[in-house]
Write an enzyme that holds these catalytic residues in place. Structure first.
Site, mmCIF file in Angstrom:
data_model
loop_
_atom_site.group_PDB
_atom_site.id
_atom_site.type_symbol
_atom_site.label_atom_id
_atom_site.label_comp_id
_atom_site.label_asym_id
_atom_site.label_seq_id
_atom_site.Cartn_x
_atom_site.Cartn_y
_atom_site.Cartn_z
ATOM 1 N N HIS A 75 25.817 -16.326 16.849
ATOM 2 C CA HIS A 75 25.795 -17.726 17.258
ATOM 3 C C HIS A 75 24.908 -18.600 16.355
ATOM 4 O O HIS A 75 25.305 -19.668 15.922
ATOM 5 C CB HIS A 75 25.287 -17.872 18.706
ATOM 6 C CG HIS A 75 25.979 -16.957 19.681
ATOM 7 N ND1 HIS A 75 27.307 -16.610 19.566
ATOM 8 C CD2 HIS A 75 25.532 -16.321 20.790
ATOM 9 C CE1 HIS A 75 27.640 -15.814 20.573
ATOM 10 N NE2 HIS A 75 26.581 -15.615 21.321
ATOM 11 N N ASP B 143 33.537 -15.642 18.410
ATOM 12 C CA ASP B 143 32.143 -16.011 18.644
ATOM 13 C C ASP B 143 32.238 -17.224 19.557
ATOM 14 O O ASP B 143 32.633 -18.305 19.104
ATOM 15 C CB ASP B 143 31.451 -16.383 17.328
ATOM 16 C CG ASP B 143 30.000 -16.766 17.554
ATOM 17 O OD1 ASP B 143 29.697 -17.351 18.612
ATOM 18 O OD2 ASP B 143 29.169 -16.486 16.677
ATOM 19 N N HIS B 144 31.904 -17.053 20.827
ATOM 20 C CA HIS B 144 32.247 -18.119 21.772
ATOM 21 C C HIS B 144 31.509 -19.423 21.482
ATOM 22 O O HIS B 144 31.927 -20.480 21.930
ATOM 23 C CB HIS B 144 32.062 -17.644 23.229
ATOM 24 C CG HIS B 144 30.641 -17.673 23.702
ATOM 25 N ND1 HIS B 144 29.738 -16.696 23.399
ATOM 26 C CD2 HIS B 144 29.968 -18.565 24.461
ATOM 27 C CE1 HIS B 144 28.575 -16.988 23.959
ATOM 28 N NE2 HIS B 144 28.686 -18.109 24.609
HETATM 29 C C1 BG6 Z 1 26.074 -14.022 24.560
HETATM 30 C C2 BG6 Z 1 24.882 -13.109 24.624
HETATM 31 O O1 BG6 Z 1 26.766 -13.836 23.360
HETATM 32 O O2 BG6 Z 1 25.642 -15.364 24.650
HETATM 33 C C3 BG6 Z 1 24.080 -13.363 25.881
HETATM 34 O O3 BG6 Z 1 25.307 -11.756 24.588
HETATM 35 C C4 BG6 Z 1 23.726 -14.824 26.009
HETATM 36 O O4 BG6 Z 1 22.893 -12.579 25.894
HETATM 37 C C5 BG6 Z 1 24.973 -15.671 25.848
HETATM 38 O O5 BG6 Z 1 23.139 -15.027 27.269
HETATM 39 C C6 BG6 Z 1 24.607 -17.142 25.804
HETATM 40 O O6 BG6 Z 1 25.782 -17.897 25.856
HETATM 41 P P1 BG6 Z 1 25.763 -19.375 26.391
HETATM 42 O O7 BG6 Z 1 27.165 -19.856 26.194
HETATM 43 O O8 BG6 Z 1 25.335 -19.330 27.810
HETATM 44 O O9 BG6 Z 1 24.761 -20.091 25.528
#
Ligand code: BG6
Length: 512
Positions: free
Chosen positions: A263, A200-201
């Site tokens: 997230h 989960d990044h």
């Molecule tokens: C991803 C989603 O996991 O996270 C995207 O699939 C979203 O839809 C993105 O835009 C948002 O990531 P960050 O790091 O830009 O907040």
């Protein structure tokens, strides 16, 4: 105080324990968007920072018929476009020596035999035991197929001294509780939980990791971190982008699955968890999963009363006209997929009983901002009621996850002068001014963690299933609802129904 930098000698001992042993990384889906935009740039920047073992070997696996040379050029082009640091030709030449490519169909068992042979050749050449990190950057339908084939080829475990095998699974991890449980079962048929890294990044973001440091490495916040002092919590993940070229994925997913299931529930569990007994992976994850399990289940009526979904309409973002969701490419014209969700959750435990947690996310909102706003209870202000300040504003602590990463604390201060007038002021901490180094990308941190076998920032089986239990109950509630889905104008802060959701409890959304 001088800024903290990577060259700080105090950090050296810690850094050395995080240097990965030589191993081979295998990226399935190596010709795809994720590999180009995130994975190869993360690997390259880890190399720049001297985190990668030397020589570093990576095998790209995909269907496209690249030669090794052509694939190396692909990677070079990707780095030129997406690396956070400019490409250094000499360094890339070293990096590219270790890049291999294997064209195959993911469901062809022959491809896995070829992969095994290639990995063995690399091991012989570099005198390595089998140490493999598999990364599944493919369409989710391929996850069980690849795992099963790795198992059949004997690439799922090693008994050789010093060897290890790990597998990283990208999101989305399942589509609902049933499919996530099924995927866990499939993976467990081949790999042990300790080998599985569900990514989960968000957990790789510095500001997200800082939630634990902020709470548990400081003496002054934790004593206030409970229902006696906190009034309510608002978590916002706002994006100004629309669905872009990802229409066919997004129309099947929607904001609840895309952002909240992973997230946002991760953010909520970091805010809500008890202090772990240690910072070992399982100790931290034990506490996170307890928060998810303590969220009060939502009945169909709760879903109707305490959740809002909506779709963006046409509007303006940064002065430019943008189309509505239903007019985006690959979105069906009668789609009921939500691009915005707001909801209220309650956590039934001693720390949080009675403290609402409001979650809000949406595409095409006024601006990109992820933040956690913690509103404290208002001071009983009798003492000041006769003064020129009739209403005191409550203290507000804002953890700014992105952009403008930092933390701010709002409090009341006396306006200089002969009478008692109180004005709200802010105390700010900004990463950009306190720390000299630009933070690494989330994928850099997470890849490095997987390389050294640290799964603290990856989601465990029970966590992912607890999150899907909640999300599936909301999906079921929505599936019973008839009538149109509310719309909101692109460039706004969402539908009026979201304002009403917090207003029924007497609150307003904090405007990032
Ligand atoms: C991803 C989603 O996991 O996270 C995207 O699939 C979203 O839809 C993105 O835009 C948002 O990531 P960050 O790091 O830009 O907040």
């Amino acid at each position: 105080m001088p800024p903290v930098t990577e060259t700080n000698p105090l950090r050296k001992g810690l850094a050395d324990s995080r240097r990965p042993q030589p191993f081979t990384m295998v990226i399935f889906g190596a010709a795809g968007d994720l590999a180009h935009r995130k994975l190869f740039p993360a690997l390259y920047n880890l190399l720049v920072d001297h985190w990668l073992p030397q020589p570093f070997q990576v095998v790209g696996v995909a269907r496209a018929a690249f030669t090794e040379q052509a694939f190396r050029q692909e990677v070079r082009d990707a780095l030129t476009s997406f690396s956070r640091r400019p490409l250094d030709s000499a360094l890339f030449d070293t990096f590219s020596q270790g890049i291999h490519y294997l064209p195959t169909d993911f469901s062809d068992p022959g491809g896995y035999q070829a992969l095994k042979t290639l990995l063995e050749t690399i091991n012989q050449e570099h005198e390595l035991p089998p140490r493999y990190l598999f990364y599944l950057a493919t369409p989710p339908a391929m996850y069980p197929v690849i795992a099963a084939n790795l198992g059949k080829a004997g690439l799922n475990e090693t008994r050789q001294a010093g060897g290890w095998i790990r597998i990283i699974i990208e999101k989305p991890f399942g589509h609902d509780l049933e499919s996530a449980t099924g995927l866990n079962r499939d993976l467990h048929g081949v790999f042990d939980e300790s080998q599985i890294y569900r990514i989960d990044h968000y957990l790789g973001k510095e500001t997200v990791q800082n939630i634990l440091v902020f709470r548990f490495a400081n003496g002054i916040f934790e004593p206030l971190w409970n229902r006696q002092y906190i009034d309510h919590v608002q978590i916002t993940v706002a994006e100004s982008l629309g669905v872009g070229g990802r229409g066919s994925y997004y129309d099947q997913a929607g904001a609840l699955r895309d952002i909240i299931q992973n997230h946002m529930l991760q953010l909520l569990s970091l805010i809500g968890m008890e202090p772990p007994v240690s910072f070992e992976a399982d100790a931290v994850r034990d506490e996170k999963v307890k928060v998810l399990r303590a969220i009060r289940p939502l009945t169909t009526r709760d879903v109707a009363n305490f959740s809002v979904r909506a779709q963006y309409d046409a509007g303006f973002i940064d002065g430019a006209a943008v189309p509505g969701f239903l007019d985006e490419p690959d979105i069906s014209s009668d789609s009921r997929t939500e691009t915005f969700v707001a909801m209220r959750l309650l956590i039934d435990n001693w720390r949080w009983a009675g403290v609402p947690f409001y979650l809000r996310t949406g595409k095409r909102l006024a601006r990109r901002a992820t933040e956690i706003a913690i509103q404290f209870k208002t001071a009983p202000h009798r003492f000041f009621s006769q003064t020129a300040t009739p209403e005191l504003e409550p203290n507000l602590l804002i953890l700014k996850i992105q952009p403008d990463e930092g933390i701010s604390l709002r409090f009341g201060a006396k306006v200089p002068g002969p009478e008692i007038r109180i004005r709200t002021v802010n105390m700010e901490f900004l990463y950009g001014t306190s720390f000299a180094d630009a933070p690494p990308e989330a994928y850099e941190r997470l890849l490095l963690d997987a390389m050294v076998g640290d799964s603290t920032l990856f989601t465990r089986r029970d966590e992912v299933e607890a999150a899907w239990t909640l999300v599936t109950s909301i999906l079921q509630g929505w599936s019973r609802a008839r009538g149109p889905i509310p719309a909101y104008e692109s460039g706004s802060w969402g539908p009026k129904e979201a304002e009403a959701l917090v207003l029924q409890d007497g609150f307003q959304w904090h405007r990032p």
